[in-house]
Design a protein around this motif. Structure first.
Motif: not given
Length: 247
Positions: A7, A9-11, A42-43, A48
């Motif tokens: 994960v 925060e931003k892709v 991914t966020d 993704w």
């Protein structure tokens, strides 16, 4: 084996990205990913990216090459499970398996017959556990759109949610439930299906009346009675198969 999910925060759009922090530590020290291995960033909200490891630095930094960024669209039929609060850690079990199955949203419900009560700090901690479980289970099951876990709702608030659904369902243990089996219920082609799972003591007559007034109908799953922590997962599986999301 599909690529592991991490994960961010931003892709990232690329071409290079550094995965660090707790996710980087997990990738390097737990997963032990090395150069040439694939992963997904991914966020958790549908965005993704595909990536390949180019280098591992220290114990918590992974340098990756991003080959492309994508967006998974929202499903045509969205499944929300209103989950009455189970005892002990059964709530996290329910969230974990429903996430793995593919539900889109989980709503904790403080039903009148719930033994567990979410109040004050305990409620905040329990909600945080449910959300953390959804995130970790989303990663484990290789999802790129994790289920949203809402604040706990009252019966009145649940009724308002049911009133807005394309199909509102209350799972009922009565094999003679007037609306019949969920496996043969008429499903919408698009929109939201909201599914209510009651507590171990069952949905009270007053709650059933409030939900009926909001347009919800009782349905049964089968001849056996499931625990509150497993009923949502079983019902979601029926709906996911019948709506074509598992095809």
């Amino acid at each position: 084996m599909t690529a592991p999910v991490f994960v961010v925060e931003k892709v990232p759009a690329g071409p290079e990205f550094v995965l660090d922090g707790s996710e980087g530590r997990h990738a390097v020290s737990v997963k032990r990913l090395g150069p040439g291995e694939a992963l997904v960033l991914t966020d958790g909200r549908g965005g993704w990216a595909e990536a390949v490891v180019t280098a591992a630095e220290g114990k918590d930094r992974l340098v990756v090459s991003v080959s492309g960024a994508f967006e998974e669209p929202e499903p045509a039929v969205r499944i929300t499970v209103v989950q009455a609060l189970p005892k002990g850690d059964r709530g996290e079990v329910a969230v974990e398996t429903m996430t793995e199955t593919g539900v889109d949203a989980i709503v904790p419900w403080q039903a009148s017959r719930c033994i567990t009560q979410w109040r004050g700090d305990r409620g905040a901690k329990s909600l945080a556990k449910w959300r953390a479980t959804a995130r970790e289970s989303g990663k484990q099951s290789r999802r790129v759109r994790f289920p949203e876990v809402a604040e706990a709702l009252s019966t009145k608030q649940v009724a308002a949610l049911l009133a807005e659904a394309a199909l509102a369902v209350v799972l009922h243990e009565d094999r003679d439930a007037p609306s019949g089996a969920l496996a043969i219920a008429e499903l919408p082609a698009a929109g939201s299906i909201v599914l209510v799972v009651g507590p171990e003591g069952g949905v009270s007559p007053d709650e059933l009346a409030a939900f009926a007034a909001a347009g919800a109908h009782p349905y049964r799953l089968g001849p056996s009675v499931l625990r509150t922590s497993t009923a949502g997962t079983a019902a979601a599986a029926v709906l996911l198969a019948r709506t074509g999301r598992w095809s």
